[in-house]
Structures are given as C-alpha cells and as structure tokens.
Design a protein around this motif. Structure first.
Motif, PDB file in Angstrom:
ATOM      1  N   UNK A 172     -17.586   9.074  11.326  1.00  0.00           N
ATOM      2  CA  UNK A 172     -16.249   9.298  10.416  1.00  0.00           C
ATOM      3  C   UNK A 172     -14.908   9.058  11.324  1.00  0.00           C
ATOM      4  N   UNK A 173     -15.002   9.767  12.377  1.00  0.00           N
ATOM      5  CA  UNK A 173     -13.863   9.606  13.358  1.00  0.00           C
ATOM      6  C   UNK A 173     -13.550   8.596  13.916  1.00  0.00           C
ATOM      7  N   UNK A 174     -14.621   7.869  14.472  1.00  0.00           N
ATOM      8  CA  UNK A 174     -14.850   6.563  15.182  1.00  0.00           C
ATOM      9  C   UNK A 174     -14.158   5.519  14.328  1.00  0.00           C
ATOM     10  N   UNK A 175     -14.819   5.343  13.189  1.00  0.00           N
ATOM     11  CA  UNK A 175     -14.728   4.311  12.459  1.00  0.00           C
ATOM     12  C   UNK A 175     -13.323   4.438  11.643  1.00  0.00           C
ATOM     13  N   UNK A 176     -12.803   5.712  11.433  1.00  0.00           N
ATOM     14  CA  UNK A 176     -11.430   5.651  10.635  1.00  0.00           C
ATOM     15  C   UNK A 176     -10.606   5.533  11.677  1.00  0.00           C
ATOM     16  N   UNK A 177     -10.692   5.744  12.999  1.00  0.00           N
ATOM     17  CA  UNK A 177      -9.877   5.548  13.989  1.00  0.00           C
ATOM     18  C   UNK A 177      -9.451   4.233  14.134  1.00  0.00           C
ATOM     19  N   UNK A 178     -10.795   3.388  14.112  1.00  0.00           N
ATOM     20  CA  UNK A 178     -10.887   1.783  14.405  1.00  0.00           C
ATOM     21  C   UNK A 178      -9.975   1.100  13.144  1.00  0.00           C
ATOM     22  N   UNK A 179     -10.253   1.594  12.327  1.00  0.00           N
ATOM     23  CA  UNK A 179      -9.734   1.032  10.740  1.00  0.00           C
ATOM     24  C   UNK A 179      -8.135   1.119  10.867  1.00  0.00           C
ATOM     25  N   UNK A 180      -7.764   2.526  11.466  1.00  0.00           N
ATOM     26  CA  UNK A 180      -6.400   2.552  11.672  1.00  0.00           C
ATOM     27  C   UNK A 180      -5.698   1.697  12.757  1.00  0.00           C
ATOM     28  N   UNK A 181      -6.245   1.484  13.827  1.00  0.00           N
ATOM     29  CA  UNK A 181      -5.982   0.640  14.841  1.00  0.00           C
ATOM     30  C   UNK A 181      -5.913  -0.920  14.198  1.00  0.00           C
ATOM     31  N   UNK A 182      -6.798  -1.400  13.509  1.00  0.00           N
ATOM     32  CA  UNK A 182      -6.789  -2.586  12.690  1.00  0.00           C
ATOM     33  C   UNK A 182      -5.651  -2.715  11.754  1.00  0.00           C
ATOM     34  N   UNK A 183      -5.435  -1.607  11.185  1.00  0.00           N
ATOM     35  CA  UNK A 183      -4.373  -1.625  10.059  1.00  0.00           C
ATOM     36  C   UNK A 183      -2.958  -1.988  10.675  1.00  0.00           C
ATOM     37  N   UNK A 184      -2.715  -1.663  11.977  1.00  0.00           N
ATOM     38  CA  UNK A 184      -1.596  -1.941  12.680  1.00  0.00           C
ATOM     39  C   UNK A 184      -1.229  -3.283  12.620  1.00  0.00           C
ATOM     40  N   UNK A 185      -2.291  -4.145  12.644  1.00  0.00           N
ATOM     41  CA  UNK A 185      -2.066  -5.695  12.662  1.00  0.00           C
ATOM     42  C   UNK A 185      -1.403  -6.179  11.339  1.00  0.00           C
ATOM     43  N   UNK A 186      -1.584  -5.468  10.301  1.00  0.00           N
ATOM     44  CA  UNK A 186      -1.442  -5.960   8.940  1.00  0.00           C
ATOM     45  C   UNK A 186       0.058  -6.111   8.812  1.00  0.00           C
ATOM     46  N   UNK A 187       0.380  -7.010   7.912  1.00  0.00           N
ATOM     47  CA  UNK A 187       1.868  -7.257   7.808  1.00  0.00           C
ATOM     48  C   UNK A 187       2.374  -6.408   7.147  1.00  0.00           C
ATOM     49  N   UNK A 188       1.984  -5.445   6.457  1.00  0.00           N
ATOM     50  CA  UNK A 188       2.818  -4.459   5.749  1.00  0.00           C
ATOM     51  C   UNK A 188       2.651  -2.964   6.300  1.00  0.00           C
ATOM     52  N   UNK A 189       2.233  -3.024   7.659  1.00  0.00           N
ATOM     53  CA  UNK A 189       1.957  -1.712   8.352  1.00  0.00           C
ATOM     54  C   UNK A 189       3.171  -0.791   8.280  1.00  0.00           C
ATOM     55  N   UNK A 190       4.361  -1.650   8.753  1.00  0.00           N
ATOM     56  CA  UNK A 190       5.600  -0.640   8.999  1.00  0.00           C
ATOM     57  C   UNK A 190       5.738  -0.189   7.668  1.00  0.00           C
ATOM     58  N   UNK A 191       6.134  -0.942   6.851  1.00  0.00           N
ATOM     59  CA  UNK A 191       6.325  -0.447   5.284  1.00  0.00           C
ATOM     60  C   UNK A 191       5.290   0.683   4.510  1.00  0.00           C
ATOM     61  N   UNK A 192       4.127   0.427   5.208  1.00  0.00           N
ATOM     62  CA  UNK A 192       3.179   1.549   4.706  1.00  0.00           C
ATOM     63  C   UNK A 192       3.317   2.699   5.470  1.00  0.00           C
ATOM     64  N   UNK A 193       3.647   2.821   6.698  1.00  0.00           N
ATOM     65  CA  UNK A 193       3.836   3.909   7.412  1.00  0.00           C
ATOM     66  C   UNK A 193       5.195   4.724   6.901  1.00  0.00           C
ATOM     67  N   UNK A 194       6.118   3.898   6.811  1.00  0.00           N
ATOM     68  CA  UNK A 194       7.272   4.430   6.044  1.00  0.00           C
ATOM     69  C   UNK A 194       7.368   5.241   5.005  1.00  0.00           C
ATOM     70  N   UNK A 195       6.502   4.459   3.861  1.00  0.00           N
ATOM     71  CA  UNK A 195       6.372   5.200   2.592  1.00  0.00           C
ATOM     72  C   UNK A 195       5.547   6.619   2.700  1.00  0.00           C
ATOM     73  N   UNK A 196       4.664   6.595   3.642  1.00  0.00           N
ATOM     74  CA  UNK A 196       3.470   7.656   3.772  1.00  0.00           C
ATOM     75  C   UNK A 196       4.535   8.729   4.476  1.00  0.00           C
ATOM     76  N   UNK A 197       5.248   8.485   5.479  1.00  0.00           N
ATOM     77  CA  UNK A 197       5.747   9.581   6.247  1.00  0.00           C
ATOM     78  C   UNK A 197       7.165   9.803   6.668  1.00  0.00           C
ATOM     79  N   UNK A 198       7.931   8.945   5.689  1.00  0.00           N
ATOM     80  CA  UNK A 198       9.314   9.140   5.900  1.00  0.00           C
ATOM     81  C   UNK A 198       9.677  10.478   5.012  1.00  0.00           C
ATOM     82  N   UNK A 199      10.468  11.524   5.758  1.00  0.00           N
ATOM     83  CA  UNK A 199      10.501  12.631   4.843  1.00  0.00           C
ATOM     84  C   UNK A 199      11.846  12.481   3.594  1.00  0.00           C
ATOM     85  N   UNK A 200      11.311  12.936   2.625  1.00  0.00           N
ATOM     86  CA  UNK A 200      12.318  12.790   1.505  1.00  0.00           C
ATOM     87  C   UNK A 200      12.474  14.091   0.943  1.00  0.00           C
TER      88      UNK A 200
END
Ligand code: PFF
Length: 449
Positions: A172-200
């Motif tokens: 689980x740890x390895x595959x999820x980690x691999x998916x997270x690394x792969x997700x960095x390459x997606x066009x929406x990654x920056x927007x996705x991170x901001x949505x998830x982690x920008x404090x409001x």
C-alpha cells in the motif's frame, strides 16, 4: 483448550495494526472531508483530535488487550470486573455492524479493479456505479470480498493475518507513493494540492458544526477505535512492547497515508476539470475519481493500480474487524478457527444484504455507527480505563518502557476528563444531526451525496 496464539514478532503486531488503521477511511474519506471543511485548517483540527482523543483512546484499548490476553468481552472478566463485559460486547457488536457494510464497499472496490482493466466505467461513470453498487452484482462482489477476508482470518494470527499484512501494508505504502509521484506530472497537480492543503479559517469556522464532530469521528474511525480491534490485536502481543511507541508509529503512518491519498486524488480530479466540492460520499471515489481515469493516458493501468491499493487497504482493515468476533468465539468455544470464521462470515453476509441491495441502507447503517455506536463505545471504554482500571492501567502502560515513561498520570486524567468531554460534545452533535436537525448533513464515511 489449545494455547492462545501470539504475533511472531513485534513488527508483526505493528504492521497488522497499521493495516487495520489504514483503510477506506484514509483513502477515501479523509481527503474529501479535508477539502470540504477548510483544507489545511481541517487537517490541523483532525490532528488535534487524533492527539487529544484518538491516541489516548488507542492506548486504553492496548492496555485492556495486553494486560488480559483475552478477547474484548472476556478481558473484563479477567480484570475482575465481570459486570463490565457488556461494554466489551457493545464494542464487538459495533464492529460487527460496521463490518457488515464495509464488506459491501470492499466488494465495490474489487469490482472496480476489473472495471478499470476493461475501461468499463470510462464513458458513463455514474451509470456504472449505479449498476454495480446495488443489487445482485453488489451481493456477488460482497461475497468475493468476504471470502478473502474469511480465508485469511481462518489461517490464524501468525500464518494468516501477520503474513498477509506484512505483504499488504508495504505494498500500500509503495504503490500509493508511486501514484503520488506520478500525480505530480498531471496538469492539475498544483491546483489539486492548493485545494487540498491551503488553509482556510473561514471555511473551518463556517463548517464548525459538522467539522468538529467529523474530525473526532474520523479520528476514531481511521484509528480503528471503538470496535474492539485494538483490544483484540494487542491481546496477541507476546512480549511487552513499548505501547506508547507502537501507538505513535501507527498514528503517524496512518495520517501520512491519508495525506498521500489526497496528493493522488486531487491532481486527478483537477486534471480532468472535476470539482471535488460537488462530489462527497460514495460518489467521490467511485464516480468522480474513477471518471478521471478515463481521461488519462494509460487510464486502465492507473485505475487497476489505484483500486488495487484501495482493495488492499480495505482487506487489511476488514480482517482486523473479523478477528474481533472470531477471537471471542475462539476463546469461548472448542470449535476450530476455520469453522468459526466461516460461520461468522455467513452471519456478516446476511447482515450486509440490505446494504448490498440498496445504498440507502448502507448509508443508514453507516450513520448509526458513526454518529452513535462509535462515540458511545469509545466513551464507555475510556471511562472504564480512566476511572475503574485507573492505577492498574498506568502500571500496564509502564510495562515495556523500561520504567522511563512519565506520561501515565497525564494520560489517565485525559481519559477521565478531556476525552469524555470532547466525545460527549461529538455525540451530542451527532445525535442532533441524526434525529433532530431539520436538514441533516451527514458526515458518516460512506453516506451518499
Ligand atoms: N481504520 C479503518 C478505516 O479507516 O477504514 C476503519 C475500519 C473500518 C476498520 C472497517 C475495519 C473495518 F472493518
């Protein structure tokens, strides 16, 4: 009666407990509840709940299990408080109740591994979900999932649960980690991170009524508390480990996996122009995220890996909950473990039938568990350990720490006052949402919408 089993190694216990904690609660609910309740501010809220309530409550369950080496019901007899067995029984029943519909969701996940390989849901994700999540198809999938769970539990602690989770958890740890690394390459990654982690803070304050009970409820659910799992697992500890360290490792890894899941899910959604705010509940994963795979290159492969990870997480959680009832039966009846596992599996299957037949039953089961059974179960358990077991609990916690820990008294007062108070507030808000609110906004893990 045969000698009671133990974990072969300390790591075996740790990995199994992490496998229990890391489940659908992390991969599915945590990211979405975080995003919907103020992002990073909610994460802070949740971390406080984990530290102030979840961690002490987990230690309370550990102490009960390790001191008695008994199942969650008979542990109380062993401690000389026979009249409190009803409390253990309540936790066991709560777990049984939860597992009945968790198996159904586990079945959906297995089904989605196949569906991903075929690209079956790429064109019409919502229709596909509707077709496989209820009725005969869902019942069949539930049966397959339950069959795997029964098979592993039937093999026993060391040969079944310990061996299985030693493979599952690192995967689980390895595959999820691999998916997270792969997700960095997606066009929406920056927007996705901001949505998830920008404090409001505004969003936190606006949602406080549901965000607070949710953060507390999530802390229980995700740490597998209130369902007698941690009592049962710690009852198989052979030598005295340092429970504080073990609990700390479980809490940290569990939280990191939840955050990792968010780092995978949100880039996928934003890369496909899907608004996560519109997708809570069951459809979050099975419709919103799933539909994202259709729009990606190699979507079939990514889908299989993603739902494969979710399946491993769900399985390693479900076996821990199955073991609760099997442990009780195994300690009490001279019947072989495989026979007990199959018998209990049949009972679970039957109780899960309404949930498999119609998602609205599943939602109802889930709401009852999340808002009522879990908080009540944790509340009674911490009161027992804090006020009744008291000094003995502190002594037990100290075992395995080379006598150096000084956390015991603070922990005890936490269990006596702080935890019950916070849980009572949660319970009150939950009951209000469940029975009294004009427009209930359910916050249970699998509730629809
Ligand atoms: N910690 C588990 C999760 O987050 O999914 C909670 C759990 C639920 C464990 C159901 C076991 C289970 F059968």
């Amino acid at each position: 009666m045969a000698k009671r089993e133990t974990w072969a190694t300390r790591v075996g216990f740790l990995v199994a407990a992490i496998g229990s904690a890391v489940g659908l609660g992390n991969l599915w609910q945590f990211p979405f509840k975080t995003a919907g309740n103020g992002g990073a501010a909610f994460v802070a809220f949740y971390l406080i709940a984990v530290l102030l309530i979840g961690f002490p409550a987990m230690l309370a369950e550990f102490v009960l299990g390790r001191r008695t080496h008994r199942n969650a019901v008979d542990a109380f007899t062993e401690l000389g408080h026979r009249q409190w067995r009803v409390l253990g029984a309540f936790a066991v029943v709560t777990g049984f109740w939860i597992l009945s519909y968790y198996n159904v969701v586990g079945g959906w996940v297995l089904r989605y591994i196949v569906g991903s390989a075929q690209g079956a849901y790429f064109d019409a994700p919502a229709e596909y979900f509707g077709a496989v999540s209820a009725g005969p198809e869902a019942i069949l999938a539930q049966l397959v999932f339950l069959g795997i769970v029964v098979g592993i539990v039937a093999l026993g602690i060391e040969d079944g649960i310990e061996k299985a989770t030693k493979v599952m958890v690192p995967s689980i740890v390895l595959l999820m980690g691999a998916l997270a690394v792969w997700a960095v390459t997606l066009a929406g990654s920056g927007e996705g991170y901001a949505y998830f982690l920008t404090p409001s803070l505004d969003a936190m304050v606006a949602n406080a009524g549901t965000a607070i009970p949710f953060a507390v409820g999530q802390a229980f659910f995700t740490l597998s508390l209130g369902m007698a799992i941690m009592i049962t697992y710690s009852s198989y500890i052979g030598e005295d480990d340092n429970l504080l360290v073990d609990g700390g490792v479980i809490v940290v890894v569990n939280t990191l996996i939840g955050i990792l899941a968010g780092l995978v899910v949100f880039p996928i959604l934003f890369a496909n122009g899907i608004d996560p705010a519109l997708e809570g509940g069951a459809s979050a994963l099975f419709v919103a995220v799933a539909s994202g795979f259709g729009g990606l290159p190699l979507g079939e492969v990514i889908g299989v890996i993603f739902f494969g990870v979710v399946a491993l997480a769900a399985l390693s959680s479900a076996i821990s909950l199955m073991e609760v009832t099997v442990a009780w039966a195994n300690d009490n009846y001279d019947v072989s473990r495989p026979v007990l596992a199959v018998g209990i599996g049949v009972a679970l299957f039957v109780l899960g039938l309404p949930s498999a037949w119609n998602v609205s039953y599943l939602t109802w089961f889930d709401n009852i568990a999340y808002s009522l059974l879990l908080p009540l179960s944790v509340l009674l358990m911490v009161l027992f350990v804090g006020w009744v077991l008291a000094g003995d609990a502190v002594a037990e916690l100290r075992e395995g720490t080379d006598g150096v820990e000084t956390f015991g008294p603070i922990w005890l007062w936490g269990l006596r006052l702080v935890v019950p108070l916070l849980v009572l507030v949660t319970l009150g808000l939950g009951v209000y949402e469940l029975f009294l609110a004009p427009e209930p906004t359910f916050f249970a893990p699998f509730s629809g919408s």
